[in-house]
Design a protein around this motif. Structure first.
Motif, mmCIF file in Angstrom:
data_model
loop_
_atom_site.group_PDB
_atom_site.id
_atom_site.type_symbol
_atom_site.label_atom_id
_atom_site.label_comp_id
_atom_site.label_asym_id
_atom_site.label_seq_id
_atom_site.Cartn_x
_atom_site.Cartn_y
_atom_site.Cartn_z
ATOM 1 N N ASP A 33 0.801 -1.228 0.000
ATOM 2 C CA ASP A 33 0.000 0.000 0.000
ATOM 3 C C ASP A 33 0.834 1.277 0.000
ATOM 4 O OD1 ASP A 33 0.935 -0.451 2.555
ATOM 5 O OD2 ASP A 33 -0.896 0.215 3.548
ATOM 6 N N VAL A 34 2.143 1.181 -0.183
ATOM 7 C CA VAL A 34 3.019 2.347 -0.218
ATOM 8 C C VAL A 34 3.481 2.569 -1.655
ATOM 9 C CG1 VAL A 34 5.236 3.283 0.542
ATOM 10 C CG2 VAL A 34 3.795 2.034 2.160
ATOM 11 N N ASN A 35 3.362 3.808 -2.128
ATOM 12 C CA ASN A 35 3.804 4.168 -3.481
ATOM 13 C C ASN A 35 4.598 5.457 -3.414
ATOM 14 O OD1 ASN A 35 2.320 2.157 -5.218
ATOM 15 N ND2 ASN A 35 0.636 2.978 -4.038
ATOM 16 N N PRO A 36 5.675 5.593 -4.139
ATOM 17 C CA PRO A 36 6.334 4.608 -4.986
ATOM 18 C C PRO A 36 7.114 3.602 -4.139
ATOM 19 C CG PRO A 36 7.649 6.584 -4.933
ATOM 20 C CD PRO A 36 6.392 6.870 -4.131
ATOM 21 N N GLN A 37 7.522 2.505 -4.772
ATOM 22 C CA GLN A 37 8.271 1.490 -4.063
ATOM 23 C C GLN A 37 9.778 1.758 -4.060
ATOM 24 O OE1 GLN A 37 5.582 0.594 -6.101
ATOM 25 N NE2 GLN A 37 4.415 0.220 -4.255
ATOM 26 N N ILE A 38 10.267 2.410 -5.111
ATOM 27 C CA ILE A 38 11.711 2.613 -5.238
ATOM 28 C C ILE A 38 12.029 4.087 -5.487
ATOM 29 C CG2 ILE A 38 13.799 1.999 -6.526
ATOM 30 C CD1 ILE A 38 12.409 -0.626 -7.331
ATOM 31 N N LEU A 39 13.037 4.577 -4.763
ATOM 32 C CA LEU A 39 13.614 5.897 -4.994
ATOM 33 C C LEU A 39 15.060 5.664 -5.406
ATOM 34 C CD1 LEU A 39 13.794 9.018 -4.782
ATOM 35 C CD2 LEU A 39 14.381 8.690 -2.368
ATOM 36 N N ALA A 40 15.434 6.206 -6.561
ATOM 37 C CA ALA A 40 16.799 6.018 -7.058
ATOM 38 C C ALA A 40 17.322 7.341 -7.611
ATOM 39 C CB ALA A 40 16.831 4.937 -8.132
ATOM 40 N N ARG A 41 18.639 7.347 -7.879
ATOM 41 C CA ARG A 41 19.267 8.568 -8.390
ATOM 42 C C ARG A 41 20.370 8.196 -9.370
ATOM 43 N NH1 ARG A 41 21.810 11.876 -3.804
ATOM 44 N NH2 ARG A 41 23.126 10.031 -3.733
ATOM 45 N N LYS A 42 20.475 9.035 -10.405
ATOM 46 C CA LYS A 42 21.573 8.914 -11.369
ATOM 47 C C LYS A 42 21.834 10.295 -11.921
ATOM 48 C CE LYS A 42 23.005 6.297 -15.442
ATOM 49 N NZ LYS A 42 22.572 5.291 -16.419
ATOM 50 N N ASN A 43 23.099 10.685 -11.956
ATOM 51 C CA ASN A 43 23.481 12.007 -12.470
ATOM 52 C C ASN A 43 22.691 13.121 -11.790
ATOM 53 O OD1 ASN A 43 25.201 10.661 -14.253
ATOM 54 N ND2 ASN A 43 23.599 10.534 -15.809
ATOM 55 N N ASP A 44 22.555 13.039 -10.479
ATOM 56 C CA ASP A 44 21.843 14.038 -9.667
ATOM 57 C C ASP A 44 20.377 14.194 -10.033
ATOM 58 O OD1 ASP A 44 24.073 14.645 -8.077
ATOM 59 O OD2 ASP A 44 24.841 16.046 -9.594
ATOM 60 N N ARG A 45 19.795 13.199 -10.681
ATOM 61 C CA ARG A 45 18.370 13.224 -11.010
ATOM 62 C C ARG A 45 17.680 12.081 -10.278
ATOM 63 N NH1 ARG A 45 15.166 16.168 -14.908
ATOM 64 N NH2 ARG A 45 13.111 15.780 -14.046
ATOM 65 N N TYR A 46 16.646 12.414 -9.535
ATOM 66 C CA TYR A 46 15.897 11.410 -8.786
ATOM 67 C C TYR A 46 14.822 10.788 -9.662
ATOM 68 C CZ TYR A 46 18.059 13.127 -4.537
ATOM 69 O OH TYR A 46 18.969 13.477 -3.576
ATOM 70 N N ILE A 47 14.560 9.509 -9.433
ATOM 71 C CA ILE A 47 13.443 8.856 -10.092
ATOM 72 C C ILE A 47 12.627 8.092 -9.050
ATOM 73 C CG2 ILE A 47 14.675 8.638 -12.280
ATOM 74 C CD1 ILE A 47 14.657 5.602 -11.805
ATOM 75 N N LEU A 48 11.337 8.099 -9.269
ATOM 76 C CA LEU A 48 10.397 7.366 -8.426
ATOM 77 C C LEU A 48 9.843 6.233 -9.276
ATOM 78 C CD1 LEU A 48 8.391 10.430 -7.052
ATOM 79 C CD2 LEU A 48 10.417 9.359 -6.053
ATOM 80 N N VAL A 49 9.816 5.025 -8.715
ATOM 81 C CA VAL A 49 9.347 3.874 -9.479
ATOM 82 C C VAL A 49 8.203 3.193 -8.726
ATOM 83 C CG1 VAL A 49 9.957 1.676 -10.552
ATOM 84 C CG2 VAL A 49 11.676 3.501 -10.389
ATOM 85 N N VAL A 50 7.074 3.084 -9.412
ATOM 86 C CA VAL A 50 5.924 2.348 -8.886
ATOM 87 C C VAL A 50 5.977 0.959 -9.511
ATOM 88 C CG1 VAL A 50 3.416 2.217 -8.763
ATOM 89 C CG2 VAL A 50 4.550 4.445 -8.707
ATOM 90 N N VAL A 51 5.929 -0.070 -8.667
ATOM 91 C CA VAL A 51 5.984 -1.455 -9.134
ATOM 92 C C VAL A 51 4.668 -2.142 -8.778
ATOM 93 C CG1 VAL A 51 7.205 -3.659 -9.017
ATOM 94 C CG2 VAL A 51 8.471 -1.511 -8.691
ATOM 95 N N LYS A 52 4.058 -2.765 -9.758
ATOM 96 C CA LYS A 52 2.854 -3.571 -9.533
ATOM 97 C C LYS A 52 3.087 -4.935 -10.167
ATOM 98 C CE LYS A 52 0.713 -0.284 -7.453
ATOM 99 N NZ LYS A 52 0.575 -0.320 -6.017
ATOM 100 N N THR A 53 2.738 -5.974 -9.421
ATOM 101 C CA THR A 53 3.021 -7.340 -9.845
ATOM 102 C C THR A 53 1.744 -8.172 -9.811
ATOM 103 O OG1 THR A 53 5.170 -7.075 -8.771
ATOM 104 C CG2 THR A 53 4.568 -9.298 -9.443
ATOM 105 N N ALA A 54 1.605 -9.077 -10.766
ATOM 106 C CA ALA A 54 0.441 -9.963 -10.818
ATOM 107 C C ALA A 54 0.887 -11.358 -11.252
ATOM 108 C CB ALA A 54 -0.598 -9.422 -11.800
ATOM 109 N N CYS A 55 0.030 -12.334 -10.991
ATOM 110 C CA CYS A 55 0.286 -13.722 -11.392
ATOM 111 C C CYS A 55 -0.181 -13.948 -12.820
ATOM 112 C CB CYS A 55 -0.467 -14.685 -10.475
ATOM 113 S SG CYS A 55 0.188 -14.759 -8.813
ATOM 114 N N TYR A 56 0.475 -14.859 -13.481
ATOM 115 C CA TYR A 56 0.119 -15.294 -14.821
ATOM 116 C C TYR A 56 -1.386 -15.567 -14.890
ATOM 117 C CZ TYR A 56 -0.255 -18.397 -18.833
ATOM 118 O OH TYR A 56 -0.615 -18.966 -20.014
#
Length: 121
Positions: A33-56
């Protein structure tokens, strides 16, 4: 596999892509229930990544309200925003029903097309 375990497996897929592309992962939140799941950085630029997963045979779906919430956060922090949709199948399943039930410690097929940018603003 519980929904939490399935979700965390999807996060690991996106995490690996980020590391492989040279991003510094600053924070990972594995709660569903927490979004985004990942906070990352490259070249002083932050990115937020929302991950959603489901079963086949499904893939993770980004709900519009979650996209809007994360877009506001991205604007506030001048970050880029991405969505990672992951599908996981039990590789040892012989039927559609068995493939739709991944097992902890089992073998998996991962359906993942990489992170997709989300429009902000």
């Amino acid at each position: 596999m519980t929904p939490e375990e399935l979700h965390y497996m999807g996060i690991k897929v996106a995490y690996k892509e980020l590391v492989d592309k040279g991003y510094e992962v600053l924070n990972v939140r594995k709660e569903i229930d927490v979004n985004p799941q990942i906070l990352a950085r490259k070249n002083d630029r932050y990115i937020l990544v929302v991950v959603k997963t489901a079963c086949y045979p499904h893939m993770g779906i980004l709900e519009p309200e979650v996209a809007a919430e994360v877009a506001k956060l991205a604007i506030k922090h001048q970050a880029l925003c991405y969505f990672a949709s992951v599908g996981i199948a039990n590789a040892n399943g012989e039927t559609e029903e068995e493939m739709a039930r991944p097992i902890v410690g089992g073998e998996y097929y991962i359906n993942y097309d990489g992170m997709q940018p989300l429009p902000i603003g």
